[in-house]
Design a protein around this motif. Structure first.
Motif, PDB file in Angstrom:
ATOM      1  N   GLN A  79      -4.906  10.220   5.728  1.00  0.00           N
ATOM      2  CA  GLN A  79      -5.072   8.783   5.534  1.00  0.00           C
ATOM      3  C   GLN A  79      -5.843   8.481   4.248  1.00  0.00           C
ATOM      4  OE1 GLN A  79      -5.562  10.431   8.386  1.00  0.00           O
ATOM      5  NE2 GLN A  79      -4.258   9.440   9.901  1.00  0.00           N
ATOM      6  N   LEU A  80      -6.813   9.323   3.924  1.00  0.00           N
ATOM      7  CA  LEU A  80      -7.571   9.128   2.683  1.00  0.00           C
ATOM      8  C   LEU A  80      -6.648   9.232   1.473  1.00  0.00           C
ATOM      9  CD1 LEU A  80     -10.222   8.679   1.183  1.00  0.00           C
ATOM     10  CD2 LEU A  80     -10.639  11.144   1.354  1.00  0.00           C
ATOM     11  N   LYS A  81      -5.799  10.249   1.462  1.00  0.00           N
ATOM     12  CA  LYS A  81      -4.845  10.409   0.357  1.00  0.00           C
ATOM     13  C   LYS A  81      -3.929   9.189   0.258  1.00  0.00           C
ATOM     14  CE  LYS A  81      -1.063  13.257  -1.354  1.00  0.00           C
ATOM     15  NZ  LYS A  81      -0.206  14.405  -1.095  1.00  0.00           N
ATOM     16  N   SER A  82      -3.422   8.744   1.413  1.00  0.00           N
ATOM     17  CA  SER A  82      -2.521   7.587   1.415  1.00  0.00           C
ATOM     18  C   SER A  82      -3.205   6.345   0.847  1.00  0.00           C
ATOM     19  CB  SER A  82      -2.042   7.292   2.836  1.00  0.00           C
ATOM     20  OG  SER A  82      -1.202   8.321   3.297  1.00  0.00           O
ATOM     21  N   HIS A  83      -4.464   6.132   1.201  1.00  0.00           N
ATOM     22  CA  HIS A  83      -5.150   4.938   0.724  1.00  0.00           C
ATOM     23  C   HIS A  83      -5.640   5.082  -0.710  1.00  0.00           C
ATOM     24  CE1 HIS A  83      -4.806   2.292   4.152  1.00  0.00           C
ATOM     25  NE2 HIS A  83      -4.815   3.399   4.881  1.00  0.00           N
ATOM     26  N   CYS A  84      -5.868   6.288  -1.186  1.00  0.00           N
ATOM     27  CA  CYS A  84      -6.151   6.479  -2.622  1.00  0.00           C
ATOM     28  C   CYS A  84      -4.914   6.103  -3.430  1.00  0.00           C
ATOM     29  CB  CYS A  84      -6.562   7.923  -2.907  1.00  0.00           C
ATOM     30  SG  CYS A  84      -8.234   8.336  -2.370  1.00  0.00           S
ATOM     31  N   LEU A  85      -3.761   6.558  -2.980  1.00  0.00           N
ATOM     32  CA  LEU A  85      -2.508   6.188  -3.647  1.00  0.00           C
ATOM     33  C   LEU A  85      -2.241   4.692  -3.491  1.00  0.00           C
ATOM     34  CD1 LEU A  85      -0.345   9.236  -2.507  1.00  0.00           C
ATOM     35  CD2 LEU A  85      -1.235   8.811  -4.816  1.00  0.00           C
ATOM     36  N   ARG A 124      -1.554   1.590  -6.115  1.00  0.00           N
ATOM     37  CA  ARG A 124      -0.418   0.663  -6.008  1.00  0.00           C
ATOM     38  C   ARG A 124      -0.878  -0.796  -5.984  1.00  0.00           C
ATOM     39  NH1 ARG A 124       1.292   4.469  -1.925  1.00  0.00           N
ATOM     40  NH2 ARG A 124       2.839   5.852  -2.835  1.00  0.00           N
ATOM     41  N   MET A 125      -2.083  -1.006  -5.497  1.00  0.00           N
ATOM     42  CA  MET A 125      -2.614  -2.369  -5.401  1.00  0.00           C
ATOM     43  C   MET A 125      -3.386  -2.772  -6.662  1.00  0.00           C
ATOM     44  SD  MET A 125      -1.388  -3.324  -2.536  1.00  0.00           S
ATOM     45  CE  MET A 125      -2.219  -4.844  -2.155  1.00  0.00           C
ATOM     46  N   GLY A 126      -3.400  -1.897  -7.674  1.00  0.00           N
ATOM     47  CA  GLY A 126      -3.984  -2.270  -8.955  1.00  0.00           C
ATOM     48  C   GLY A 126      -5.275  -1.574  -9.348  1.00  0.00           C
ATOM     49  N   ALA A 127      -5.779  -0.678  -8.492  1.00  0.00           N
ATOM     50  CA  ALA A 127      -7.008   0.044  -8.844  1.00  0.00           C
ATOM     51  C   ALA A 127      -6.706   1.110  -9.894  1.00  0.00           C
ATOM     52  CB  ALA A 127      -7.611   0.699  -7.600  1.00  0.00           C
ATOM     53  N   ILE A 144       0.822  -1.209   0.000  1.00  0.00           N
ATOM     54  CA  ILE A 144       0.000   0.000   0.000  1.00  0.00           C
ATOM     55  C   ILE A 144       0.856   1.259   0.000  1.00  0.00           C
ATOM     56  CG2 ILE A 144      -1.607   1.364   1.427  1.00  0.00           C
ATOM     57  CD1 ILE A 144      -2.861  -1.378   2.246  1.00  0.00           C
ATOM     58  N   TYR A 145       1.876   1.293   0.850  1.00  0.00           N
ATOM     59  CA  TYR A 145       2.672   2.510   1.015  1.00  0.00           C
ATOM     60  C   TYR A 145       3.895   2.567   0.110  1.00  0.00           C
ATOM     61  CZ  TYR A 145      -0.427   3.569   4.826  1.00  0.00           C
ATOM     62  OH  TYR A 145      -1.543   3.840   5.557  1.00  0.00           O
ATOM     63  N   GLY A 146       4.223   1.472  -0.535  1.00  0.00           N
ATOM     64  CA  GLY A 146       5.333   1.470  -1.481  1.00  0.00           C
ATOM     65  C   GLY A 146       6.628   1.970  -0.860  1.00  0.00           C
ATOM     66  N   ARG A 147       7.303   2.869  -1.566  1.00  0.00           N
ATOM     67  CA  ARG A 147       8.600   3.363  -1.099  1.00  0.00           C
ATOM     68  C   ARG A 147       8.489   4.199   0.171  1.00  0.00           C
ATOM     69  NH1 ARG A 147       9.547   8.704  -3.030  1.00  0.00           N
ATOM     70  NH2 ARG A 147       7.964   9.343  -4.527  1.00  0.00           N
ATOM     71  N   HIS A 148       7.280   4.552   0.575  1.00  0.00           N
ATOM     72  CA  HIS A 148       7.071   5.343   1.790  1.00  0.00           C
ATOM     73  C   HIS A 148       6.800   4.474   3.021  1.00  0.00           C
ATOM     74  CE1 HIS A 148       6.884   8.862  -0.768  1.00  0.00           C
ATOM     75  NE2 HIS A 148       5.992   8.229  -1.516  1.00  0.00           N
ATOM     76  N   ALA A 149       6.743   3.157   2.847  1.00  0.00           N
ATOM     77  CA  ALA A 149       6.353   2.265   3.942  1.00  0.00           C
ATOM     78  C   ALA A 149       7.247   2.395   5.167  1.00  0.00           C
ATOM     79  CB  ALA A 149       6.325   0.811   3.449  1.00  0.00           C
ATOM     80  N   VAL A 150       8.546   2.425   4.974  1.00  0.00           N
ATOM     81  CA  VAL A 150       9.474   2.514   6.113  1.00  0.00           C
ATOM     82  C   VAL A 150       9.273   3.837   6.851  1.00  0.00           C
ATOM     83  CG1 VAL A 150      11.920   2.643   6.753  1.00  0.00           C
ATOM     84  CG2 VAL A 150      11.152   0.953   5.076  1.00  0.00           C
ATOM     85  N   THR A 151       9.075   4.915   6.106  1.00  0.00           N
ATOM     86  CA  THR A 151       8.864   6.224   6.723  1.00  0.00           C
ATOM     87  C   THR A 151       7.558   6.259   7.513  1.00  0.00           C
ATOM     88  OG1 THR A 151      10.074   7.276   4.924  1.00  0.00           O
ATOM     89  CG2 THR A 151       8.635   8.691   6.248  1.00  0.00           C
ATOM     90  N   VAL A 152       6.482   5.735   6.917  1.00  0.00           N
ATOM     91  CA  VAL A 152       5.180   5.736   7.594  1.00  0.00           C
ATOM     92  C   VAL A 152       5.246   4.873   8.856  1.00  0.00           C
ATOM     93  CG1 VAL A 152       2.740   5.103   7.390  1.00  0.00           C
ATOM     94  CG2 VAL A 152       3.904   6.222   5.476  1.00  0.00           C
TER      95      VAL A 152
END
Length: 151
Positions: A118-124, A128-131, A59-67
Motif C-alpha cells: 500500500q505504501l508503494k501504491s500511495h507513493c506512486l 499521479r496527483m502532482g507530488a 491515485i491508481y491510474g491505469r491500475h485502478a480497475v485491477t486494484v
C-alpha cells in the motif's frame, strides 16, 4: 474494519492534540464553530461513490480497475467500503487538503503500519496527483523520523 483499527487511534490523537491546544484557545473556539463536514444531508451514497471513484482512479491510474477488482475479489463489500467510505467520504474531502496533499499524508500514515504494498501504491499515487519526487521522499523521511523518535 477501520472502525477498529483507525478510529481509536484518531480519537487518542485528537485528544492529545486538543490537550496541547487547550480548550480555551482561539483555535479550539474556532473548531467548535465548524459544522460537521459529513452528514446524511450533505451527500448521497451515489455522490460519495462517484467522489471516491474519481479519487481512486486518480491515485491508481491505469491500475485502478485491477486494484478495485482485487478488492472486490477478496470480498464484494470491501470494495464498496473502500470506495465509498475511505475514498469518498474521508480521503475525497477536499475542502482542506487537495488530492496531492492527502496522498502525502497517506504516505506518512502508512509508514508505521508496515504495509509495503500500500505504501508503494500511495507513493506512486502521490506522483499521479502532482507530488514531486522530492515531496514523496520528504514525506517518507518525515514519517520514518517520527517513528524512530522516543519521548
Amino acid at each position: 474494519m477501520s472502525c477498529l483499527m483507525g478510529t481509536p487511534k484518531s480519537i487518542n490523537a485528537l485528544t492529545s492534540l486538543m490537550s496541547l491546544v487547550g480548550s480555551d484557545s482561539d483555535l479550539a473556539q474556532e473548531l467548535a464553530k465548524v459544522p460537521a463536514l459529513r452528514s446524511q444531508e450533505n451527500y448521497s451514497y451515489n455522490q460519495m461513490r462517484a467522489r471516491g471513484q474519481d479519487l481512486f482512479d486518480g491515485i491508481y491510474g491505469r491500475h485502478a480497475v485491477t486494484v478495485e477488482g482485487k478488492l472486490r475479489g477478496l470480498y464484494p463489500d470491501l470494495a464498496e467500503v473502500v470506495m465509498v467510505d475511505c475514498y469518498g467520504r474521508l480521503l475525497g474531502e477536499t475542502r482542506y487538503l487537495d488530492g496531492r496533499d492527502t496522498e502525502l499524508c497517506a504516505i506518512g500514515s502508512l509508514v508505521p503500519q508496515d504495509v509495503p504494498s500500500q505504501l508503494k501504491s500511495h507513493c506512486l499515487g502521490a506522483a499521479r496527483m502532482g507530488a514531486t519526487e522530492d515531496m514523496v521522499q520528504a514525506a517518507l523521511r518525515l514519517a520514518k523520523l517520527i517513528c524512530t523518535k522516543r519521548p
